[in-house]
Design a protein around this motif. Structure first.
Motif, PDB file in Angstrom:
ATOM      1  N   ALA A 168     -43.101  40.499 -81.463  1.00  0.00           N
ATOM      2  CA  ALA A 168     -42.764  39.693 -82.329  1.00  0.00           C
ATOM      3  C   ALA A 168     -42.242  38.320 -81.768  1.00  0.00           C
ATOM      4  CB  ALA A 168     -41.402  40.872 -82.761  1.00  0.00           C
ATOM      5  N   ILE A 169     -41.303  38.721 -80.490  1.00  0.00           N
ATOM      6  CA  ILE A 169     -40.131  37.948 -79.820  1.00  0.00           C
ATOM      7  C   ILE A 169     -41.203  36.633 -78.840  1.00  0.00           C
ATOM      8  CG2 ILE A 169     -39.228  36.578 -77.548  1.00  0.00           C
ATOM      9  CD1 ILE A 169     -37.995  39.768 -77.736  1.00  0.00           C
ATOM     10  N   GLY A 170     -42.517  37.089 -78.809  1.00  0.00           N
ATOM     11  CA  GLY A 170     -43.416  36.552 -78.046  1.00  0.00           C
ATOM     12  C   GLY A 170     -44.582  35.547 -79.360  1.00  0.00           C
ATOM     13  N   ALA A 171     -44.446  36.421 -80.568  1.00  0.00           N
ATOM     14  CA  ALA A 171     -44.755  35.782 -81.874  1.00  0.00           C
ATOM     15  C   ALA A 171     -44.426  34.566 -82.692  1.00  0.00           C
ATOM     16  CB  ALA A 171     -45.607  37.034 -82.486  1.00  0.00           C
ATOM     17  N   GLY A 172     -43.314  34.510 -82.173  1.00  0.00           N
ATOM     18  CA  GLY A 172     -42.340  34.035 -83.072  1.00  0.00           C
ATOM     19  C   GLY A 172     -40.688  34.469 -83.486  1.00  0.00           C
ATOM     20  N   GLU A 173     -39.689  34.273 -81.708  1.00  0.00           N
ATOM     21  CA  GLU A 173     -38.811  34.275 -82.440  1.00  0.00           C
ATOM     22  C   GLU A 173     -37.117  34.543 -83.151  1.00  0.00           C
ATOM     23  OE1 GLU A 173     -36.617  32.817 -78.378  1.00  0.00           O
ATOM     24  OE2 GLU A 173     -37.706  32.931 -77.175  1.00  0.00           O
ATOM     25  N   ARG A 174     -37.716  33.349 -84.086  1.00  0.00           N
ATOM     26  CA  ARG A 174     -36.956  33.214 -85.056  1.00  0.00           C
ATOM     27  C   ARG A 174     -36.944  33.859 -86.251  1.00  0.00           C
ATOM     28  NH1 ARG A 174     -36.134  28.471 -89.312  1.00  0.00           N
ATOM     29  NH2 ARG A 174     -34.789  29.091 -89.844  1.00  0.00           N
ATOM     30  N   ALA A 175     -38.360  34.287 -86.363  1.00  0.00           N
ATOM     31  CA  ALA A 175     -38.886  35.853 -87.060  1.00  0.00           C
ATOM     32  C   ALA A 175     -38.168  37.093 -86.465  1.00  0.00           C
ATOM     33  CB  ALA A 175     -40.118  35.599 -88.185  1.00  0.00           C
ATOM     34  N   ALA A 176     -38.868  37.436 -85.514  1.00  0.00           N
ATOM     35  CA  ALA A 176     -37.764  38.674 -84.774  1.00  0.00           C
ATOM     36  C   ALA A 176     -36.341  38.853 -85.058  1.00  0.00           C
ATOM     37  CB  ALA A 176     -38.334  38.841 -83.201  1.00  0.00           C
ATOM     38  N   GLN A 177     -35.643  37.826 -84.461  1.00  0.00           N
ATOM     39  CA  GLN A 177     -33.737  37.426 -84.850  1.00  0.00           C
ATOM     40  C   GLN A 177     -33.971  38.146 -85.618  1.00  0.00           C
ATOM     41  OE1 GLN A 177     -33.723  33.897 -83.347  1.00  0.00           O
ATOM     42  NE2 GLN A 177     -31.337  34.385 -83.009  1.00  0.00           N
ATOM     43  N   SER A 178     -34.228  37.236 -86.903  1.00  0.00           N
ATOM     44  CA  SER A 178     -33.876  37.611 -88.556  1.00  0.00           C
ATOM     45  C   SER A 178     -34.340  39.208 -88.793  1.00  0.00           C
ATOM     46  CB  SER A 178     -34.755  36.804 -88.868  1.00  0.00           C
ATOM     47  OG  SER A 178     -35.806  37.508 -89.009  1.00  0.00           O
ATOM     48  N   LEU A 179     -35.514  39.821 -88.956  1.00  0.00           N
ATOM     49  CA  LEU A 179     -35.614  41.363 -88.570  1.00  0.00           C
ATOM     50  C   LEU A 179     -34.090  42.135 -87.644  1.00  0.00           C
ATOM     51  CD1 LEU A 179     -39.149  41.018 -88.579  1.00  0.00           C
ATOM     52  CD2 LEU A 179     -37.150  40.787 -90.714  1.00  0.00           C
ATOM     53  N   GLY A 180     -33.677  41.691 -86.830  1.00  0.00           N
ATOM     54  CA  GLY A 180     -32.795  42.489 -86.363  1.00  0.00           C
ATOM     55  C   GLY A 180     -33.080  42.723 -84.705  1.00  0.00           C
TER      56      GLY A 180
ATOM     57  N   PRO B 255     -32.754  42.297 -81.211  1.00  0.00           N
ATOM     58  CA  PRO B 255     -32.392  40.920 -80.589  1.00  0.00           C
ATOM     59  C   PRO B 255     -32.388  40.753 -78.562  1.00  0.00           C
ATOM     60  CG  PRO B 255     -31.949  43.714 -80.074  1.00  0.00           C
ATOM     61  CD  PRO B 255     -32.721  43.360 -80.929  1.00  0.00           C
ATOM     62  N   ILE B 256     -32.633  39.567 -79.051  1.00  0.00           N
ATOM     63  CA  ILE B 256     -34.432  38.972 -78.707  1.00  0.00           C
ATOM     64  C   ILE B 256     -33.822  38.672 -76.897  1.00  0.00           C
ATOM     65  CG2 ILE B 256     -34.800  36.666 -77.984  1.00  0.00           C
ATOM     66  CD1 ILE B 256     -35.445  36.620 -80.886  1.00  0.00           C
ATOM     67  N   ARG B 257     -32.590  38.537 -76.443  1.00  0.00           N
ATOM     68  CA  ARG B 257     -32.122  37.888 -74.619  1.00  0.00           C
ATOM     69  C   ARG B 257     -32.271  39.651 -74.654  1.00  0.00           C
ATOM     70  NH1 ARG B 257     -27.275  34.361 -74.725  1.00  0.00           N
ATOM     71  NH2 ARG B 257     -28.557  33.988 -72.309  1.00  0.00           N
ATOM     72  N   ARG B 258     -31.582  40.778 -75.239  1.00  0.00           N
ATOM     73  CA  ARG B 258     -31.899  41.949 -74.397  1.00  0.00           C
ATOM     74  C   ARG B 258     -32.784  42.508 -73.776  1.00  0.00           C
ATOM     75  NH1 ARG B 258     -29.556  46.894 -77.314  1.00  0.00           N
ATOM     76  NH2 ARG B 258     -28.520  45.426 -78.229  1.00  0.00           N
ATOM     77  N   TYR B 259     -33.707  42.044 -75.284  1.00  0.00           N
ATOM     78  CA  TYR B 259     -35.048  42.766 -74.602  1.00  0.00           C
ATOM     79  C   TYR B 259     -35.878  41.977 -74.068  1.00  0.00           C
ATOM     80  CZ  TYR B 259     -35.438  46.705 -77.900  1.00  0.00           C
ATOM     81  OH  TYR B 259     -34.568  47.936 -78.116  1.00  0.00           O
ATOM     82  N   LYS B 260     -35.617  40.427 -73.305  1.00  0.00           N
ATOM     83  CA  LYS B 260     -36.261  39.360 -72.520  1.00  0.00           C
ATOM     84  C   LYS B 260     -36.135  40.415 -71.399  1.00  0.00           C
ATOM     85  CE  LYS B 260     -37.171  35.126 -75.439  1.00  0.00           C
ATOM     86  NZ  LYS B 260     -36.411  33.736 -75.099  1.00  0.00           N
ATOM     87  N   LEU B 261     -34.578  40.595 -71.428  1.00  0.00           N
ATOM     88  CA  LEU B 261     -34.258  41.272 -70.016  1.00  0.00           C
ATOM     89  C   LEU B 261     -34.615  42.251 -69.984  1.00  0.00           C
ATOM     90  CD1 LEU B 261     -32.674  40.341 -67.928  1.00  0.00           C
ATOM     91  CD2 LEU B 261     -30.399  41.515 -68.624  1.00  0.00           C
ATOM     92  N   TYR B 262     -34.576  43.520 -70.543  1.00  0.00           N
ATOM     93  CA  TYR B 262     -35.477  44.684 -70.119  1.00  0.00           C
ATOM     94  C   TYR B 262     -36.798  43.943 -69.914  1.00  0.00           C
ATOM     95  CZ  TYR B 262     -31.773  46.985 -73.012  1.00  0.00           C
ATOM     96  OH  TYR B 262     -31.171  47.506 -73.601  1.00  0.00           O
ATOM     97  N   ALA B 263     -37.644  43.294 -70.546  1.00  0.00           N
ATOM     98  CA  ALA B 263     -38.697  43.380 -69.697  1.00  0.00           C
ATOM     99  C   ALA B 263     -38.756  42.359 -68.831  1.00  0.00           C
ATOM    100  CB  ALA B 263     -39.837  42.215 -71.037  1.00  0.00           C
ATOM    101  N   LEU B 264     -37.932  41.688 -68.219  1.00  0.00           N
ATOM    102  CA  LEU B 264     -38.023  41.034 -67.434  1.00  0.00           C
ATOM    103  C   LEU B 264     -38.008  41.500 -65.838  1.00  0.00           C
ATOM    104  CD1 LEU B 264     -38.550  38.289 -65.673  1.00  0.00           C
ATOM    105  CD2 LEU B 264     -35.935  37.971 -66.104  1.00  0.00           C
ATOM    106  N   LEU B 265     -36.275  43.277 -66.160  1.00  0.00           N
ATOM    107  CA  LEU B 265     -36.580  44.159 -65.153  1.00  0.00           C
ATOM    108  C   LEU B 265     -37.682  45.240 -64.937  1.00  0.00           C
ATOM    109  CD1 LEU B 265     -32.728  44.992 -66.321  1.00  0.00           C
ATOM    110  CD2 LEU B 265     -33.009  43.525 -64.313  1.00  0.00           C
ATOM    111  N   LEU B 266     -38.081  45.044 -66.041  1.00  0.00           N
ATOM    112  CA  LEU B 266     -39.661  46.624 -65.383  1.00  0.00           C
ATOM    113  C   LEU B 266     -40.509  45.531 -64.170  1.00  0.00           C
ATOM    114  CD1 LEU B 266     -41.211  48.863 -65.851  1.00  0.00           C
ATOM    115  CD2 LEU B 266     -41.474  47.753 -68.455  1.00  0.00           C
ATOM    116  N   SER B 267     -40.762  44.189 -64.869  1.00  0.00           N
ATOM    117  CA  SER B 267     -42.327  43.300 -64.501  1.00  0.00           C
ATOM    118  C   SER B 267     -41.102  42.671 -63.541  1.00  0.00           C
ATOM    119  CB  SER B 267     -41.976  41.546 -65.584  1.00  0.00           C
ATOM    120  OG  SER B 267     -42.619  41.235 -65.114  1.00  0.00           O
ATOM    121  N   GLY B 268     -40.082  42.655 -63.106  1.00  0.00           N
ATOM    122  CA  GLY B 268     -39.971  42.360 -61.886  1.00  0.00           C
ATOM    123  C   GLY B 268     -40.024  42.944 -60.758  1.00  0.00           C
TER     124      GLY B 268
END
Lengths: 320, 239
Positions: free
Chosen positions: A186-198, A200-213
């Motif tokens: 959802a973040i990849g497809a549309g951050e604004r809409a994702a945010q409006s659905l609750g 937490p964008i930055r937290r999930y980006k961080l989770y993804a980056l931790l795993l990826s890194g």
């Protein structure tokens, strides 16, 4: 439909098992490198594919993992693989420090920022004499114990890399089906809409980056263990990041097996071109990547995965 | 009081898109927000949903001050919204789009999928559930946005021109959907251009003009209000 799923699975199984039945050392070596590249490309895919945050700075994670492995060997005399946990720890710290400010940026700006961070990191390493400076570091010349993981054949490396890849793909598969996978897409497809659905964008980006890194750092450590040499270019070079991006994009970013497919196609190509054109052909690799990026962007933005989907769908329609 | 917005100002440089607007909303109301283009309706909306941070003023939702909270926090408290230009997740199917919303209250996949199916049935999208979201036209996309917002189980739903640009047959279906959402107990604020829709949906309307609320009342009252007529049509040339 069942056939269209069974075919690639069977093909994959044969491909995966084939190095164990081949006595060609070149083939085995290429297979090990494919598995290794697939680990880093699949790791990149978590943040770059699913979450759509196209990082051009993943060489930092790879380099940190590789350097950690050879630093614990040259400075402490430990087996290189003992550096892997340290590399992973360092990667987590980097994710928090570099990720939180860059996540404010969107699209190309994010990519440019990660690119800049990676360029900066390479410069720092070149000037860090403690870690070998521009010359780099060597691994153990002969195995002092089995823990040095020094094998003459590439087959044991292949087996290790395959196991790590399997764990990563299993984790990605679990993630893909869970809330986190949905949120990242959802973040990849549309951050604004994702945010409006609750979400937490930055937290999930961080989770993804931790795993990826973390997995990219592990790939770096494994690379150093197998190759036994690391310098700023082979650890932190631009091409390291570009490799991951191109492999994932070619196979299909944001799909489970896309990066693996990309690695299966690209690594043999580059190894063959190295063998034919000689070792100094990294210039040719740049040209080839440029061409591939343009072709994907123009004809197949979803990568081969999209192409495959379209193909199986039309075949199904025709059958019906 | 469900929602309490007082003295909301949103300035972009010297331009005040919202210049001191108030809105008090009771639970289970359905109110309309109208006004000519550029009146500041959407900006006011964005302030209410957390997408824009007001330059001045305070917003309280269900007793919590939410003025400076991000949109995700609003969603968690029970405020959902749709966008004037629908933003659907193009890389997902219709059901997956709705599941993203459902995951807010149902962390487990199976529960989220069940909630999504329930909402898809309610919004009349069940048949398109497995299609890619890109297969939907504008009416379908607007409907999908509503479905996705409903899946977060909101107390208050903000619809930003959810009916604008729909063909007339679709307008009837959309009005019916909005009514059913209201009957299910959700409070609604509806931004709309089409007066007829407002007439049929609400009993209380706020008219926005130049960043301020210039009139409030029943649709019949506000359309008879000279200030509103002037705002929409301009002043007569002769005296």
């Amino acid at each position: 439909m069942r056939l269209s799923r069974a075919w690639p699975a069977a093909l994959l199984l044969v491909l995966v098992a084939s190095p164990f039945f081949s006595f060609n050392p070149f083939y085995q070596r290429v297979a090990a490198l494919v598995a290794l590249a697939a680990i880093s490309a699949s790791a990149w895919n978590v943040i770059g594919g699913y979450a759509g945050q196209v990082s051009f700075g993943h060489s930092v994670y790879f380099g940190v993992g590789a350097y950690a492995a050879l630093l614990v060997f040259t400075k402490l005399g430990l087996p290189p693989i003992a550096g892997a946990p340290l590399g992973i720890l360092a990667s987590l710290a980097i994710s928090v420090i570099a990720g939180l400010p860059t996540f404010r940026l969107h699209g190309h700006y994010f990519s440019m920022a990660t690119f800049a961070i990676a360029a900066l990191a390479e410069l720092l390493i070149i000037n860090w004499n403690f870690a070998g400076g521009a010359i780099g570091m060597m691994g153990p010349a002969t195995a002092r114990s089995p823990a040095d993981l020094l094998f003459r054949s590439a087959l044991p490396y292949y087996a290790i890399f395959l196991a790590v890849l399997a764990v990563l793909l299993w984790l990605t598969h679990r993630m893909q089906r869970s809330r986190m996978g949905f949120y990242l897409r959802a973040i990849g497809a549309g951050e604004r809409a994702a945010q409006s659905l609750g979400v937490p964008i930055r937290r999930y980006k961080l989770y993804a980056l931790l795993l990826s890194g973390a997995f990219t750092a592990l790939a770096g450590s494994l690379y150093a263990v197998m190759i036994g040499f690391i310098d700023p270019d082979s650890g932190f070079g631009v091409l390291i990041s570009v490799n991951m991006v191109v492999m994932a994009a070619l196979g299909g970013a944001g799909t489970l097996f896309g990066p693996l497919v990309g690695a299966v196609i690209l690594v043999p190509l580059s190894e063959a071109s190295n063998a034919i054109l000689g070792g100094g052909s990294s210039g040719a690799a740049y040209v080839a990547y440029g061409v591939i990026i343009m072709l994907i962007a123009r004809f197949c933005p979803g990568g081969l995965a999209e192409w495959w989907r379209v193909l199986t769908r039309t075949r199904r329609r025709r059958a019906a | 009081m469900l929602l309490e917005a007082r003295g909301i100002v949103k300035a972009f440089g010297a331009f005040h898109a919202v210049a001191g607007a108030d809105l008090l909303l009771e639970e289970s109301e359905l109110i309309g927000l109208i006004g000519p283009n550029g009146a500041g309706k959407s900006t006011f909306f964005n302030c209410l949903s957390g997408d824009a941070r007001p330059t001045a003023g305070t917003i309280r939702f269900r007793g919590t001050e939410v003025t400076a909270l991000p949109p995700a926090a609003h969603a968690r408290l029970g405020l959902a919204r749709t966008f004037q230009v629908p933003i659907v997740f193009d890389t997902m199917t219709v059901r997956e789009n709705v599941m993203v919303g459902a995951f807010l209250r149902h962390p487990h996949r199976r529960a989220a999928a069940a909630k999504a199916d329930e909402v898809l049935a309610f919004t009349g999208l069940a048949e398109q559930a497995n299609l890619p979201a890109t297969a939907l036209g504008t009416p379908g996309r607007k409907r999908l946005e509503i479905a996705r917002a409903l899946a977060t189980e909101p107390v208050l739903l903000l619809l930003d021109e959810a009916l604008a640009g729909l063909p007339s047959a679709e307008v009837e279906a959309a009005i019916d959907l909005v009514r059913r959402i209201h009957e299910s107990g959700v409070t609604l604020i509806v931004v709309e251009h089409i007066m007829e829709v407002i007439h049929r949906l609400t009993r209380r309307v706020l008219v926005f003009h130049q960043g301020r609320v210039i009139a409030e009342g029943t649709p019949a009252e506000v359309t008879a209000d000279p200030a509103v007529i002037t705002a929409y049509l301009g002043r007569r040339a002769h005296k």
